[in-house]
Design an enzyme around this catalytic site. Structure first.
Site, PDB file in Angstrom:
ATOM      1  N   LYS A   1      11.418  14.529 -10.001  1.00  0.00           N
ATOM      2  CA  LYS A   1      10.939  15.807  -9.498  1.00  0.00           C
ATOM      3  C   LYS A   1       9.450  15.705  -9.254  1.00  0.00           C
ATOM      4  CE  LYS A   1      10.362  20.673 -10.772  1.00  0.00           C
ATOM      5  NZ  LYS A   1      10.584  21.709 -11.803  1.00  0.00           N
TER       6      LYS A   1
ATOM      7  N   ASN B   1       2.762  12.895  -8.264  1.00  0.00           N
ATOM      8  CA  ASN B   1       2.621  11.463  -8.517  1.00  0.00           C
ATOM      9  C   ASN B   1       2.447  11.123  -9.994  1.00  0.00           C
ATOM     10  OD1 ASN B   1       2.683  10.926  -5.669  1.00  0.00           O
ATOM     11  ND2 ASN B   1       0.532  11.566  -5.571  1.00  0.00           N
ATOM     12  N   ARG B   2       2.928  11.989 -10.830  1.00  0.00           N
ATOM     13  CA  ARG B   2       2.876  11.801 -12.278  1.00  0.00           C
ATOM     14  C   ARG B   2       1.441  11.748 -12.821  1.00  0.00           C
ATOM     15  NH1 ARG B   2       7.291  13.216 -11.406  1.00  0.00           N
ATOM     16  NH2 ARG B   2       9.222  12.515 -12.384  1.00  0.00           N
ATOM     17  N   LEU B   3       0.454  12.171 -12.044  1.00  0.00           N
ATOM     18  CA  LEU B   3      -0.915  12.275 -12.548  1.00  0.00           C
ATOM     19  C   LEU B   3      -1.103  13.665 -13.139  1.00  0.00           C
ATOM     20  CD1 LEU B   3      -3.046  10.393  -9.857  1.00  0.00           C
ATOM     21  CD2 LEU B   3      -2.379   9.628 -12.149  1.00  0.00           C
TER      22      LEU B   3
END
Length: 214
Positions: free
Chosen positions: A9, A191-193
């Site tokens: 997601k 972007n999982r940041l």
């Protein structure tokens, strides 16, 4: 075995920046709590996971409802003789966590649990529906029982015993106030940041604010 590797997601609903956060984590928690409440979708915004170290040395987590929070900390209620109650009596260092999926947010609170005053426990118990009061009395929480029918029969007997009477709070049931030592706010980002901001309590009662790598 089911492969969940393709469960992904993108988190894009908000951001958490040092430029727009308060110096006190309770103020930020209050802001987030009401934003999630207003956004809708989380049926029980006050549902949190309480994690303790059990008497057997293993950690255990369960969902409990937060009933009050203020500058002193976070309050929930339980049976003091329950597994969680006995675990807290042995080791009051616990963790509370909230996951609000609709706003892609998580809060993790590390703190020390203390019993609330009897007056606070009495006031909350008196506000509960009679059915909930009797349920607290009839349940020897975490103990093994022979059947569902056993509980229901005991409840019927209590309903007869307290018919038309004030139902007193049992002394083994009451609140815990969790005084926070560390509060981490997590906001999902693309972007999982992800954004992670940690508040740590200092000796002068101020809070140290740090950004953590996602």
């Amino acid at each position: 075995m089911k492969d969940l590797g393709n469960y992904r997601k993108s988190y894009e609903k908000s951001e958490l920046l040092e430029s727009n956060i308060p110096e006190d984590p309770i103020n930020l928690f209050n802001r987030w709590f009401h934003e999630v409440e207003d956004f809708g979708g989380d049926s029980e915004v006050n549902a949190m996971t309480v994690s303790t170290i059990g008497l057997d040395g293993f950690p255990k987590a369960r969902v409990v409802l937060l009933k009050k929070f203020n500058e002193e900390g976070f309050i929930f209620y339980t049976n003091y003789n329950s597994e969680k109650g006995r675990a807290i009596a042995e080791n009051p260092k616990i963790c509370l966590s909230f996951f609000w999926h609709t706003m892609e947010r998580q809060v993790i609170i590390k703190g020390i649990a203390h019993k609330t005053t009897e007056a606070i426990s009495d006031n909350y118990f008196e506000s509960r529906p009679d059915g909930s009061k009797l349920g607290a009395i009839v349940s020897n929480q975490s103990e093994v029982v022979p059947s569902r029918e056993y509980l229901e029969e005991n409840l019927k007997e209590l309903e007869k015993d307290f018919d038309g009477m004030v139902i007193p709070r049992p002394k083994y049931w009451g609140g815990f106030l969790v005084t926070p030592l560390e509060v981490e706010f997590w906001q999902g980002r693309p972007n999982r940041l992800h954004d992670r901001i940690r508040y740590s309590s200092q000796d002068d009662f101020s809070w140290k604010i740090e950004r953590l790598s996602p």
